[in-house]
Design a protein around this motif. Sequence first.
Motif, short mmCIF file in Angstrom:
data_model
loop_
_atom_site.label_atom_id
_atom_site.label_comp_id
_atom_site.label_asym_id
_atom_site.label_seq_id
_atom_site.Cartn_x
_atom_site.Cartn_y
_atom_site.Cartn_z
N VAL A 3 -4.16 0.77 7.04
CA VAL A 3 -3.98 1.60 5.84
C VAL A 3 -5.37 2.02 5.35
O VAL A 3 -5.89 1.49 4.35
CB VAL A 3 -3.19 0.87 4.73
CG1 VAL A 3 -1.71 0.84 5.07
CG2 VAL A 3 -3.70 -0.57 4.53
N PRO A 4 -6.01 2.96 6.04
CA PRO A 4 -7.41 3.29 5.77
C PRO A 4 -7.70 3.80 4.37
O PRO A 4 -8.83 3.69 3.89
CB PRO A 4 -7.72 4.34 6.83
CG PRO A 4 -6.40 4.88 7.27
CD PRO A 4 -5.45 3.74 7.15
N ASP A 5 -6.71 4.36 3.69
CA ASP A 5 -6.95 4.93 2.37
C ASP A 5 -6.56 4.01 1.22
O ASP A 5 -6.73 4.36 0.05
CB ASP A 5 -6.19 6.25 2.23
CG ASP A 5 -6.67 7.30 3.22
OD1 ASP A 5 -7.87 7.31 3.53
OD2 ASP A 5 -5.83 8.09 3.71
N ALA A 6 -6.00 2.84 1.54
CA ALA A 6 -5.53 1.94 0.49
C ALA A 6 -6.69 1.28 -0.24
O ALA A 6 -7.78 1.12 0.31
CB ALA A 6 -4.63 0.86 1.10
N CYS A 7 -6.45 0.89 -1.49
CA CYS A 7 -7.43 0.12 -2.25
C CYS A 7 -7.18 -1.36 -1.97
O CYS A 7 -6.16 -1.92 -2.39
CB CYS A 7 -7.30 0.40 -3.75
SG CYS A 7 -8.54 -0.48 -4.75
N LEU A 8 -8.09 -1.99 -1.24
CA LEU A 8 -7.95 -3.38 -0.85
C LEU A 8 -8.94 -4.25 -1.62
O LEU A 8 -10.13 -3.93 -1.70
CB LEU A 8 -8.22 -3.55 0.65
CG LEU A 8 -7.35 -2.72 1.61
CD1 LEU A 8 -7.73 -3.04 3.06
CD2 LEU A 8 -5.87 -2.97 1.38
N VAL A 9 -8.44 -5.34 -2.16
CA VAL A 9 -9.26 -6.29 -2.91
C VAL A 9 -9.22 -7.62 -2.18
O VAL A 9 -8.13 -8.16 -1.92
CB VAL A 9 -8.74 -6.44 -4.35
CG1 VAL A 9 -9.46 -7.57 -5.08
CG2 VAL A 9 -8.88 -5.13 -5.12
N ALA A 10 -10.36 -8.16 -1.82
CA ALA A 10 -10.44 -9.39 -1.04
C ALA A 10 -10.37 -10.62 -1.95
O ALA A 10 -10.98 -10.65 -3.02
CB ALA A 10 -11.72 -9.43 -0.23
N SER A 11 -9.64 -11.64 -1.49
CA SER A 11 -9.48 -12.87 -2.26
C SER A 11 -9.57 -14.07 -1.33
O SER A 11 -8.97 -14.10 -0.26
CB SER A 11 -8.11 -12.86 -2.97
OG SER A 11 -7.84 -14.12 -3.57
N GLY A 12 -10.31 -15.09 -1.77
CA GLY A 12 -10.40 -16.32 -1.02
C GLY A 12 -11.81 -16.69 -0.62
O GLY A 12 -12.46 -15.97 0.13
N ALA B 211 0.83 -1.21 0.00
CA ALA B 211 0.00 0.00 0.00
C ALA B 211 0.86 1.25 0.00
O ALA B 211 0.54 2.24 -0.68
CB ALA B 211 -0.93 -0.01 1.22
N ALA B 212 1.96 1.22 0.74
CA ALA B 212 2.86 2.38 0.80
C ALA B 212 3.49 2.67 -0.55
O ALA B 212 3.89 3.82 -0.81
CB ALA B 212 3.93 2.15 1.86
N ARG B 213 3.59 1.65 -1.40
CA ARG B 213 4.16 1.84 -2.74
C ARG B 213 3.09 2.18 -3.77
O ARG B 213 3.37 2.25 -4.97
CB ARG B 213 4.91 0.58 -3.19
CG ARG B 213 5.89 0.00 -2.20
CD ARG B 213 7.00 0.94 -1.82
NE ARG B 213 7.92 1.22 -2.91
CZ ARG B 213 9.13 1.75 -2.76
NH1 ARG B 213 9.56 2.07 -1.55
NH2 ARG B 213 9.91 1.99 -3.79
N GLY B 214 1.85 2.37 -3.33
CA GLY B 214 0.79 2.79 -4.24
C GLY B 214 0.09 1.68 -4.98
O GLY B 214 -0.65 1.93 -5.93
N ALA B 215 0.30 0.44 -4.55
CA ALA B 215 -0.31 -0.69 -5.25
C ALA B 215 -1.75 -0.93 -4.83
O ALA B 215 -2.14 -0.59 -3.71
CB ALA B 215 0.50 -1.96 -5.00
N VAL B 216 -2.54 -1.50 -5.73
CA VAL B 216 -3.79 -2.12 -5.34
C VAL B 216 -3.41 -3.40 -4.61
O VAL B 216 -2.64 -4.22 -5.13
CB VAL B 216 -4.66 -2.46 -6.57
CG1 VAL B 216 -5.87 -3.29 -6.17
CG2 VAL B 216 -5.08 -1.19 -7.29
#
Length: 333
Positions: free
Chosen positions: A166-175, A132-137
């Motif tokens: 990381v409240p502002d990160a773009c998180l995608v759930a998997s599983g 997230a700190a590196r700007g990744a999804v």
Amino acid sequence: MRATAAGVLGLEVSLLQSGMGGVAGTELACAVSNAGAAGCVGGYKLAGGALSAMLDRLVTGTDRPVGVNLIPEVVGPAELDRQVAQVLEETPQRVHLSFFGMPDDAVLDRVAAAGRQTVVQIGTADDGMHAAARGAVVVVQGTEAGGHLLGTSRRDDLVGTLRALVPDACLVASGGIGSPEEAERALAAGADGVLLGTAFVVAHESRAHARFKSAVTGADEADTVITDVYEIGWPGRRHRVLATSVTADPEQPTKFIGKTVVEGKPYLVPRFSSAVPTEATSGRIEEMALYCGQSCGAISGEVPAAGVVATFAQVLSGAAFVKTKERAESHVG
């Protein structure tokens, strides 16, 4: 409200397809992208002419955003650097790079400098914060997922932990996501989209062997196990697969049980190989690595990739996504 995965990647639906090596060829990736989600082709160990041929099929097969999945720990730093260079040189800006596991910061910096979006799949909170700190999804993989496992946490637990960190990160759930209802649960935990693997294994455009597809559609989550027996070609990782005679008896001799073809080259398949059985594989399919997540109980038949996307678009596209998030946030509050 945070940006959705669709907003970050330029999609219509906040849905990503897993770049499963062998299974996720250009036909599947392009079909998913053409349906409005993020298709992703499995780059695995391809390089040179074989990788170029695949990239050419990818960019001619869709004019939508689409990804190429690479695996840092399988190829090593030098080969990964060559793969990344090829993707950046031979594809347009709409092609993002997806990494299964954390690459070195230099790789992420190189992709960012080229103006490309990065997707990184992780299995721990530390790796999630780093990505997230590196700007990744950030694709947050839980142990419900099929295939190789990057951590030991359940999906929604890890999503919730990372959302707080990381409240502002773009998180995608998997599983374990096989239905729109399960996708809603992931969104309620704090995700901004979902990634599907098992649901696309059985898509018409998937390259999975027909007996592999049938085994998945006929299974439920109790038929899956976490094991480390399929380690040839990818040592050091646990993986969730359908239970087989090989997972039941890992003391069997290591011998060749089949043959396959990858980008025109023939290979023998030994027992305990991490290679999935594809439409180009013959031999003892039922003994091979049948990667399958706990979502299999919600998957009852083979459908077009566009049909999978349409099913999840009910909760992951446009106004439907906003309403789903509002209900989730209201429930959590």
